[in-house]
Design an enzyme around this catalytic site. Structure first.
Site, PDB file in Angstrom:
ATOM      1  N   SER B 149       0.838  -1.207   0.000  1.00 16.06           N
ATOM      2  CA  SER B 149       0.000   0.000   0.000  1.00 16.06           C
ATOM      3  C   SER B 149       0.877   1.264   0.000  1.00 16.06           C
ATOM      4  O   SER B 149       1.672   1.446  -0.924  1.00 16.06           O
ATOM      5  CB  SER B 149      -0.956  -0.051   1.198  1.00 16.06           C
ATOM      6  OG  SER B 149      -1.918   0.942   1.075  1.00 16.06           O
ATOM      7  N   ASP B 226     -10.097  -5.442  -3.557  1.00 14.34           N
ATOM      8  CA  ASP B 226      -9.528  -4.452  -2.650  1.00 14.34           C
ATOM      9  C   ASP B 226     -10.374  -3.176  -2.749  1.00 14.34           C
ATOM     10  O   ASP B 226     -10.489  -2.576  -3.820  1.00 14.34           O
ATOM     11  CB  ASP B 226      -8.074  -4.201  -3.109  1.00 14.34           C
ATOM     12  CG  ASP B 226      -7.322  -3.241  -2.210  1.00 14.34           C
ATOM     13  OD1 ASP B 226      -7.969  -2.445  -1.514  1.00 14.34           O
ATOM     14  OD2 ASP B 226      -6.073  -3.297  -2.257  1.00 14.34           O
ATOM     15  N   HIS B 260      -7.336  -5.958   0.663  1.00  8.24           N
ATOM     16  CA  HIS B 260      -6.156  -5.154   0.951  1.00  8.24           C
ATOM     17  C   HIS B 260      -5.400  -5.649   2.194  1.00  8.24           C
ATOM     18  O   HIS B 260      -4.406  -5.070   2.598  1.00  8.24           O
ATOM     19  CB  HIS B 260      -6.592  -3.682   1.154  1.00  8.24           C
ATOM     20  CG  HIS B 260      -5.493  -2.685   0.967  1.00  8.24           C
ATOM     21  ND1 HIS B 260      -4.937  -2.431  -0.258  1.00  8.24           N
ATOM     22  CD2 HIS B 260      -4.847  -1.867   1.859  1.00  8.24           C
ATOM     23  CE1 HIS B 260      -4.003  -1.494  -0.124  1.00  8.24           C
ATOM     24  NE2 HIS B 260      -3.922  -1.142   1.159  1.00  8.24           N
TER      25      HIS B 260
END
Lengths: 733, 282
Positions: B149, B226, B260
């Site tokens: 991320s 995600d 995620h």
């Protein structure tokens, strides 16, 4: 003495050679000399008498060695002596082997014992034998004495320097006191004189020694001849005995026959005579009776007389009419009897000739004795027949047309073997042999079938598959008839670390073999075909490199729109538009424009690369051989593929199995795709070779063997790169 | 530069340790995690830096991703720093989860009041590697970087801004084009000011366009489910398009059904460690 060193089997009968070709025997001996010589030398040098040291002595020892080498010829005599004992020669040899270097006297003794055992006394030559033995021992004993004489201790005289030798007077004098009487004489130092005297003696001793050796050799030779004569005469004696016995038996038989015939004849004659005598007596009685009757009648009355006389006259007439046989039916003397002695004569005549040999025994074919065009035929005799030559005949065995007589060939040979050449490969021949000598030919032996070796096979170079651990070799038999098996021979190519040893894989029944190899090596491979006759010559060599995996495209699977280049590694789909429906097939791709490779069936790791056209639509991967040929690659559970599509200036990459693909985007279009098939870890991975980039890995359960497959959905071409070492980066997957 | 060991636990034959030190760049105490594989006992090993995402500390990765086995097998030292300076008493640093503490964004801040402490870019590319090289058995010539991320963004920019410094780079669901996403805009305007041209120096998609082309193999995994992908925070397509145009090698894998979370990371962590090992152990 190790007879096998002379190349003969232990129970081989040597003495016929002695008889007919003594030269051969002599040729055998030199091989023995060195062996015996070494043994004798060992013994000699350990004798305590030679303890004294000094250069002269070393020289002497060398001389002795030389002599001993020569002296080793003794071995020939001993050998010959043992050969005499034909009944159990092998045992004898074994018993005496450790005593090879035993003292001469001991050997003499043994020779004597053997000679006696052999029955000299039987025909009264014992005395002769003893003489020979003693003569031999004499020669030998002298030799031993001479050896001892060699040991002349070096006299290190302190005064040596002070002494000189007057050559003229041949007397030693003190150097300091060379008196007037020697002044004019030639004087040399005593040591020098001593040395030259010693040299002279040594020279003479050497000559004597040589002479001894020669004499011994001669004695040995005489011994051999002696034994040979004994043997030959013994055999001839037996021969005579059997022949004369045969003749005597024949004569006795003839006598019996004649006596019996004579007796029968006598009996018959006597019986005939007796019969005649009896009938003669009967006639006499009748005559007498008639006389009496007639006399009585004469005394009768006239009337009665007349009456009776008439009857009587009739009776008389009748009686007299009956002929009286007075000829003697049998002659008392013999008929002319000739005695037939022709068969006996023949027997007598054959005594001095040798009997015709009995039928030889033909041996079965020895393994590995044949070549493609020849066989080696061997035979032997039951007994010690005297054979001058053999007639070897043969003809090819043919099952197909028995009516047709095959040509027969015959050749005459002297030996008990023959290499028959100019034959047809991988063919059976029937052989038989007859022996013959002056007396005639023997009956023919049994027939034996021999087979020529096959033709060499032909390796199918276009079908060889390999990987790092193995190679699959295929070949054509090269023979019309089946062969027993094949042998694959592997030689590692000449590299510094290669051993150069040829390995063989034997007993391969089919025309292909999977052979285990070492990775990253080059091998030269040959194939031979084998039958009972032996191996064929080597096939033409074929080189296999165990770097990476090598496969060829399977032409039977090729979609007709694909063409494969001359070298077999470039697949092209041309731009033609003849879209014609093809009938379905199990082997050939008919809808998907694809072709399959033949990967070696080894469950290891295989790596190959494909050069692709960046703009072409292609599919590369693996599939089982029975993948449906009407479906696209990757559209079923029997294939795993990477597919590239180029549409509206975008590259799309799919990793297809059972019509499913992960969503993967690749920013750099590969121009060369590396494919790693890993059976051990059940994985199939794809790489961008130029940048060592891993693209995707399938986890696939591969229960069977899969093969590389390639398809072109649009015109274009693919180039397959084989035999590439697996790059290091792929080993991480 | 004294290191204080906070913890040490044996794991897959190696040791998972956490240290604390006084950072020069960040002017605060910083913790980092380091995994020493068994191979590090006998020799120098390559170093692989992991940059975590928003709100994370050094703990998330070491306790959730399950990377130890792969790191142990490949013999990699793995270093996981914290995501921002902590306890600097800057006004507003703890006000939101996507800015300030736990959201350093791996940039060197130029704006007050952040520019004194928030120098995460220099920390992860300079100070931390020097510290690691000096104190652990690592080969300074062999290092790579990866992250998740915001950390994925950090890994990409560190690699793209320093051609040749890192042997390889990979990312899980990275923020690929921060100048165009809400998180990036908020962070960059806060740390770097309003001049958007400065932002591009920390934007992977822009950096690719000027990347000189040194060999760099980029692996990116992205969960298809995600929520931040659909929210337009990550924008991987922009990055892929730029890489395609510049022929920078990327394999981008859109993983069906994954989100995620660290569950997604744990699923593919082995692939990423192998990706780095391929270059670090080549």
């Amino acid at each position: 003495m190790d007879r096998e060193a002379a190349g003969a089997p232990p129970d081989f009968h040597f003495y016929p050679l002695d008889l007919y070709d003594s030269e051969d025997q002599l040729h055998l001996f030199p091989e023995e000399h060195t062996r015996t010589g070494r043994d004798v030398h060992a013994e000699m040098s350990s004798e305590p008498g030679e303890a004294a040291a000094g250069k002269a002595q070393r020289d002497l020892e060398e001389e002795v060695d030389e002599l001993v080498h020569l002296y080793a010829l003794r071995g020939a005599g001993e050998w010959g002596a043992e050969l005499v004992d034909g009944s159990a020669p092998h045992m004898e040899v074994l018993d005496h082997q450790p005593q090879l270097a035993a003292a001469g006297a001991q050997r003499d003794w043994r020779l004597g014992v053997e000679a006696e055992d052999h029955g000299y006394a039987g025909w009264g030559a014992a005395g002769h034998s003893r003489e020979l033995r003693e003569a031999y021992r004499y020669a030998h004993g002298r030799a031993s004495e001479e050896y001892e004489c060699y040991v002349i201790p070096e006299e290190e005289d302190e005064d040596e320097a002070a002494l000189v030798l007057c050559v003229t007077c041949k007397a030693p004098v003190r150097a300091v006191e060379v008196s007037d009487e020697h002044r004019e004489h030639e004087v040399i130092p005593l040591s020098k004189a001593l040395q030259s005297a010693k040299d002279e003696i040594h020279k003479n001793m050497f000559k004597l020694e040589k002479q001894i050796i020669e004499m011994e050799n001669f004695a040995n030779h005489l011994e051999e001849v002696f034994i040979t004569v004994e043997e030959n005469f013994g055999r001839q004696e037996q021969n005579f005995e059997s022949h004369y016995n045969e003749i005597l038996e024949t004569l006795a038989q003839k006598y019996e026959e004649k006596i019996q015939a004579l007796g029968e004849k006598k009996k018959a004659k006597l019986e005939a005579l007796y019969g005649q005598l009896v009938s003669c007596g009967e006639n006499l009685d009748t005559c007498k009776e008639l006389m009496e009757t007639i006399e009585e009648m004469c005394h009768e009355e006239k009337v009665d007389f007349i009456k009776d006389a008439v009857a009587m006259a009739d009776r008389l007439g009748k009686f007299l009419n009956t002929e009286t046989d007075v000829e003697i039916s049998t002659q008392p003397d013999f008929e002319d009897q000739t005695l037939d002695f022709s068969d006996v004569e023949q027997l007598m005549g054959s005594i001095n000739t040798i009997p015709a040999p009995s039928a030889p025994v033909i041996n079965p074919q020895a393994p590995n004795s044949a070549t493609g065009s020849s066989v080696r035929v061997c035979w032997s005799l039951y007994s010690d027949d005297n054979v001058e030559s053999y007639q070897l005949s043969y003809r090819p065995v043919q099952d197909s047309s028995p009516g047709k007589d095959q040509a027969e060939f015959t050749m005459t040979v002297k030996e008990t073997y023959c290499s028959v050449t100019d034959l047809v490969p991988n063919t059976q021949y029937e052989f038989w042999v007859t022996a013959q000598n002056r007396a005639g030919p023997s009956p023919a032996s049994e027939r034996a079938v021999y087979m020529t070796a096959p033709c060499p096979p032909v390796i199918k170079s276009k079908e060889i598959r390999s990987c790092e651990e193995a190679a699959l070799i295929c070949w054509d038999s090269g023979n019309l008839n089946p062969v027993d098996s094949y042998t694959v021979e592997l030689t590692q190519a000449e590299t510094p670390e290669a051993s150069g040893i040829t390995e063989s894989v034997v007993g391969i029944p089919a025309c292909e073999a999977l052979v285990q190899l070492q990775p990253r090596q080059s091998y030269t491979i040959y194939v031979r075909a084998l039958n009972v006759g032996g191996p064929s010559a080597r096939s033409d060599p074929m080189t296999v490199h165990t770097t990476g995996s090598c496969f060829h495209l399977n032409q039977h699977s090729r979609h007709p729109w694909l063409t494969i280049s001359e070298d077999g590694f470039t697949v092209t789909r041309s731009g033609r538009k003849t879209e014609k429906e093809l009938p379905p097939s199990n082997t050939r791709f008919t809808r998907c424009v694809a072709v399959m490779g033949n990967l070696i069936p080894i469950r290891g790791r295989h790596y190959w690369e494909v050069e692709v056209d960046e703009l072409a639509d292609y599919t590369v991967g693996v599939a089982f051989e029975d993948v449906p040929k009407q479906e696209d690659l990757g559209a079923n559970c029997l294939s795993w593929c990477m597919r590239h599509k180029f549409a509206s200036s975008r590259h799309r990459y799919e990793f297809l199995h059972s019509k499913r693909t992960p969503d993967i985007r690749i920013t750099v279009s590969p121009r060369k795709i590396g494919i790693l098939l890993d059976y051990e870890n059940s994985k199939l991975s794809f790489f961008n070779v130029d940048i060592s980039q891993h693209l995707y890995t399938f986890s696939c359960q591969l229960h069977g063997f899969v093969h590389p497959c390639f398809s072109l959905e649009k015109p274009g071409c693919l180039k397959i790169c084989n035999g590439i070492a697996m790059p290091k980066h792929v080993t991480f997957y | 530069m004294a290191l204080k060991q906070i913890s040490s636990n044996k794991c897959f034959g190696g040791l998972q340790k956490v240290f604390e030190h006084d950072s020069v760049e960040l002017k605060c105490k910083m913790k980092f995690a380091v995994y020493l594989p068994p191979k590090a006992e006998t020799g120098k090993c390559p170093a692989l830096y992991w940059l975590s995402g928003l709100t994370c500390t050094e703990q998330n990765f070491i306790s959730k991703s399950g990377y130890h086995q792969a790191a142990s097998e490949h013999g990699l030292v793995i270093i996981a720093p914290d995501t921002s300076p902590r306890g600097c008493n800057i006004k507003g640093e703890d006000e939101s989860w996507d800015f300030g503490t736990g959201a350093g964004f791996y940039v060197d801040a130029t704006e007050d009041p952040w520019k004194t402490n928030y120098r995460m870019y220099s920390y992860v590319t300079e100070e931390l590697p020097q510290l690691i090289n000096a104190n652990f058995p690592v080969d300074p010539q062999r290092m790579s970087i990866f992250g998740h991320s915001m950390g994925g963004h950090g890994a990409l920019i560190c690699a793209l801004k320093n051609p040749g410094k890192y042997k390889s780079v990979s990312a899980f669901a990275p923020i690929c084009n921060p100048v165009l996403c809400p998180w990036g805009k908020k962070a960059f305007s806060g740390y770097l000011g309003t001049d958007q041209s400065k932002w591009k120096a920390y934007d992977a998609t822009h950096l690719v366009k000027s990347y000189p082309g040194s060999q760099l193999d980029i692996l990116i995994d992205q969960g298809k489910d995600d929520q931040f992908l659909s929210d337009g925070q990550l924008l991987p397509d922009n990055f892929i398009a730029a890489c395609t145009e510049k022929k920078v090698p990327v394999v981008f894998r859109l993983q069906e059904g994954y989100d995620h979370s660290y569950y997604f990371i744990a699923t593919f962590i082995t692939d990423h460690i192998r990706h780095h090992a391929k270059y670090l152990n080549a």
